[in-house]
Design an enzyme around this catalytic site. Structure first.
Site, mmCIF file in Angstrom:
data_model
loop_
_atom_site.group_PDB
_atom_site.id
_atom_site.type_symbol
_atom_site.label_atom_id
_atom_site.label_comp_id
_atom_site.label_asym_id
_atom_site.label_seq_id
_atom_site.Cartn_x
_atom_site.Cartn_y
_atom_site.Cartn_z
ATOM 1 C CB THR A 179 25.520 -12.085 11.950
ATOM 2 O OG1 THR A 179 25.369 -11.227 10.812
ATOM 3 C CG2 THR A 179 24.458 -13.139 11.905
ATOM 4 N NE ARG A 207 18.061 -20.541 12.666
ATOM 5 C CZ ARG A 207 18.660 -19.369 12.504
ATOM 6 N NH1 ARG A 207 19.675 -19.024 13.273
ATOM 7 N NH2 ARG A 207 18.243 -18.531 11.569
ATOM 8 C CB VAL A 208 22.923 -24.416 11.659
ATOM 9 C CG1 VAL A 208 24.046 -23.654 10.978
ATOM 10 C CG2 VAL A 208 23.484 -25.326 12.754
ATOM 11 N N GLY A 209 21.829 -21.275 11.196
ATOM 12 C CA GLY A 209 21.409 -20.294 10.209
ATOM 13 C C GLY A 209 22.341 -20.234 9.012
ATOM 14 C CG ASP A 210 22.495 -16.503 6.917
ATOM 15 O OD1 ASP A 210 22.021 -16.389 8.064
ATOM 16 O OD2 ASP A 210 23.018 -15.554 6.317
ATOM 17 N N GLY A 230 20.669 -11.409 8.711
ATOM 18 C CA GLY A 230 19.217 -11.353 8.578
ATOM 19 C C GLY A 230 18.582 -12.668 8.967
ATOM 20 C CD1 TRP A 231 14.518 -16.124 9.403
ATOM 21 C CD2 TRP A 231 12.829 -14.669 9.210
ATOM 22 N NE1 TRP A 231 13.389 -16.750 9.863
ATOM 23 C CE2 TRP A 231 12.331 -15.879 9.765
ATOM 24 C CE3 TRP A 231 11.948 -13.612 8.991
ATOM 25 C CZ2 TRP A 231 10.991 -16.048 10.085
ATOM 26 C CZ3 TRP A 231 10.627 -13.786 9.324
ATOM 27 C CH2 TRP A 231 10.146 -14.990 9.871
ATOM 28 N N GLY A 232 18.050 -16.047 8.654
ATOM 29 C CA GLY A 232 18.950 -16.974 7.986
ATOM 30 C C GLY A 232 18.294 -17.985 7.077
#
Length: 332
Positions: A179, A207-210, A230-232
């Site tokens: 990001t 899908r939505v991440g952090d 990172g890995w959300g």
């Protein structure tokens, strides 16, 4: 609380498997873009503008550069589309704005700020967010603007591996879940944070991440500002950005320790990875990451942009944290 503050700006361009055999041309382009982002953002702070102006100015530069997974360089979904997310938060007022799953917004970070400043809401998604963008005069572009050959080929590689791996199991693909983000401290002692992302290569089902979730990938209060990369899913489950700031503002932990506990201990213990940038209202900097590298940069009292990529490059977070100022209280 009154501060006599030296402005500070920190940015990141994603954490992951950043290869040391990156071509000299690409490394030069990445470092140049990050330097410009720092310069443009810091110019706002030097002019006495609020931290939010610095955050959005810096992130806009990175969104416009195809080398980063945000805006122009966003990765592709499983269906061959670009879906972008972004968020901003003002630490002084606790106001926030975010957008998710937008396809035509040239600079999602500017739309997130418009949501914060010109709507009664915090988060808008998809078509509704783009309708709001039209009303606000936010620049919309044809979806083809976001297509780059490098990102398209990353999707083709991921599609070939579908059915043979779990998300992120292949490191060559996993390195593209970065990001961009920024955190800033202005001359008034106020903090702000922002994050923008193209999401995860080959992601499905909306899908939505952090990044656009306030408290997960983006958070700021009066004492602390954080932007994660990172890995959300793990940042969401740990509410990582908020947890770092609560350790600082409620428990009185030094910023670097608080950030390291969440990013380098809690998230890896659950199977996740990544990094973050964090800044407190005394100007202390933390940039923890547990991957091979993290595009990161900072500019402070010396007025000189500093950029680092690999894990062995020096940065201010390698130094002991400054002692808390007498003007600060942990639970203010």
């Amino acid at each position: 609380m009154v501060h006599a503050t030296t402005p500070v700006l920190i940015i990141h361009g994603g954490a992951g498997v950043i290869k040391r055999d990156m071509s000299p041309a690409k490394e030069k382009a990445v470092r140049a873009a990050m330097t410009k982002a720092l310069e443009d953002g810091y110019a706002q702070l030097k002019a006495g503008k609020p931290a939010m102006d610095a955050v959005t100015a810096a992130i806009t530069v990175l969104e416009d550069d195809p080398n980063f997974n945000a805006g122009r360089g966003s990765v592709f979904t499983h269906d061959g589309k670009n879906e972008m997310d972004a968020a901003v938060m003002d630490g002084d007022t606790l106001r926030a704005g975010s957008v998710a799953a937008v396809h035509r917004v040239k600079n999602p970070i500017l739309l997130a700020r418009a949501v914060m400043e010109h709507s009664p809401h915090v988060m808008l998604i998809g078509d509704g967010a783009e309708e709001f963008a039209k009303e606000q005069g936010i620049t919309l572009v044809d979806p083809s603007y976001f297509r780059t050959e490098e990102r398209w080929q990353q999707l083709q590689k991921a599609l070939k591996e579908d059915g043979e791996k779990q998300p992120h199991a292949d490191l060559e693909t996993a390195r593209h879940f970065g990001t961009v983000g920024a955190v800033a401290l202005d001359a008034q002692g106020h903090l702000a944070a922002g994050t923008s992302t193209g999401g995860m290569t080959d992601k499905r089902w909306g899908r939505v991440g952090d990044s656009p979730i306030i408290g997960a990938g983006t958070y700021a209060n009066a004492q602390c500002a954080v932007s994660g990369t990172g890995w959300g899913e793990f940042y969401i489950r740990t509410v990582a950005a908020h947890e770092i700031c609560m350790k600082v503002s409620m428990l009185g932990e030094p910023l670097q320790r608080a950030a390291a506990e969440v990013i380098n201990q809690e998230i890896p213990s659950m199977g996740g990875n990544g990094g973050a940038i964090a800044l407190d209202n005394d100007g202390n900097i933390a940039m923890p990451f547990n991957t091979d590298g993290m595009y990161r940069g900072w500019i402070g009292a010396d007025g000189v942009p500093h950029v680092a990529i690999y894990d062995n490059e020096p940065d201010p977070s390698n130094q002991p944290p400054a002692a808390p100022s007498s003007a600060s209280a942990p639970n203010e």
